[in-house]
Design a protein around this motif. Structure first.
Motif: not given
Length: 356
Positions: A63-67, A92-102, A138-146
């Motif tokens: 629940d604290s991801a957005s912070n 490790l508890g991260h929410k990852v933003y990548d192409t699928r997130s886009m 939205e709670g994302y804490t990491a980005t990855l990928d092309f």
């Protein structure tokens, strides 16, 4: 029983026991390998279907991801261990933003394009910062990928406390070979019938052209795409990797991008990471103290054989599309007819009961 018979019986028994033990160990190892293979295959199906569903299945129950804000910025290109690294970051508890997130947040795509134009032409980060805040909300804490990796440096400028992770393979030739393989395997997503579900999928190439002045290429029918059936296409010649000079361009881009990251970021903010190194360097870089995790095997997902199986299944589904539609229509008709029959019978029974 003489001495020889006793020794012979003892030896035979020992051999039988030893053989049984070896067979048990072999069976257990085979079972573990089968479980790992099934897990990899399931992960590959989930990965590909995320594109079709336009939904990223990665999530964390925190629940604290957005912070937390953006903590890890991926600078590595696709097929450099990014999906295995994503699994590690999820652990490790991260929410990852990548192409699928886009694709899931399709309203982000034009904003990424505007942010790229503003940054490239004017070094203006206003649009990118606004987009980043929405992503963090939205709670994302990491980005990855092309192609999100192309924004690693401007994102690092906006989030000076975030760490930058540049995933690599053993060398650029191996990386491009893998990148070419995945482009061929995943190429069906820009072909009929899957492109009817996914829609326009050329924004990665647009971002690449804007930010890196990379020559714009686009696979088209009939030059790059074979159409054996009106509803079924096969990408046999992906322009982005197969056109003349593309290998040299991609390797040069990879080398130049890594060099820029190394020149721009201090050593404590940049990790050039090969997944073969395992957990230790990643945990140390992110400041995570977990000895138990350090001893475990690093995640290994999206291997070529699993993706090849997924591609084969999806090709069969696509080629037989009219059959599946016909079967679906037939079963829907049968169910509807059965329902009507039940309603009619019930009405007749009610009418008969009233007469009685």
């Amino acid at each position: 029983m003489n001495h020889y018979s006793w020794k012979s019986s003892y030896t035979t028994t020992a051999l039988l026991v030893g053989s049984c033990c070896l067979l048990a160990v072999a069976a257990q190892q085979q079972q573990q390998q089968q479980q790992q293979s099934r897990s990899k295959l399931a992960g590959a199906f989930e990965f590909v279907l995320d594109f079709v569903r336009r939904k990223h299945s990665s999530h964390i129950d925190d629940d604290s991801a957005s912070n937390k804000g953006m903590q890890v910025l991926g600078a590595g290109f696709a097929r450099s261990g990014t999906k295995s690294t994503e699994e590690a970051l999820k652990i490790l508890g991260h929410k990852v933003y990548d192409t699928r997130s886009m694709l899931e947040h399709s309203e982000h795509i034009p904003r990424w394009l505007r942010a790229a134009e503003d940054y490239k032409q004017y070094h203006n980060l206003t649009e990118l910062e606004a987009l980043l805040k929405d992503i963090e909300a939205e709670g994302y804490t990491a980005t990855l990928d092309f192609p999100v990796n192309l924004f690693a440096l401007p994102l690092a400028e906006l989030r000076p406390n975030a760490k930058v992770l540049f995933t690599v393979r053993d060398n650029e030739d191996k990386w491009f070979e893998s990148w070419s393989d995945i482009t061929h395997l995943m190429g069906h997503l820009i072909c009929r019938p899957w492109k009817w579900l996914i829609g326009n999928f050329d924004f990665p190439e647009q971002l690449l052209t804007i930010l890196e002045d990379f020559p714009r290429t686009h696979s088209q029918y009939p030059e790059h795409i074979y159409r054996p059936l009106p509803w079924f296409e096969i990408l046999h010649h992906p322009a982005i990797v197969d056109d003349p000079g593309q290998k040299e361009r991609w390797i040069a881009l990879h080398q130049d991008f890594l060099k820029r990251c190394q020149q721009t970021l201090p050593p404590d903010r940049l990790l050039v990471f090969n997944v073969k190194q395992g957990w230790a360097p990643l945990l140390q870089f992110l400041g995570v103290d977990n000895d138990a995790l350090r001893q475990q095997d690093f995640p290994n997902v999206n291997d070529r054989s699993s993706l090849q199986t997924v591609r084969w299944v999806m090709d069969v589904v696509a080629a037989g599309l009219p059959l599946w539609i016909s079967l679906q229509t037939y079963f829907a008709y049968r169910i509807a007819r059965c329902g009507v029959s039940m309603i009619t019978s019930a009405a007749a029974e009610t009418k008969k009961a009233k007469r009685a």
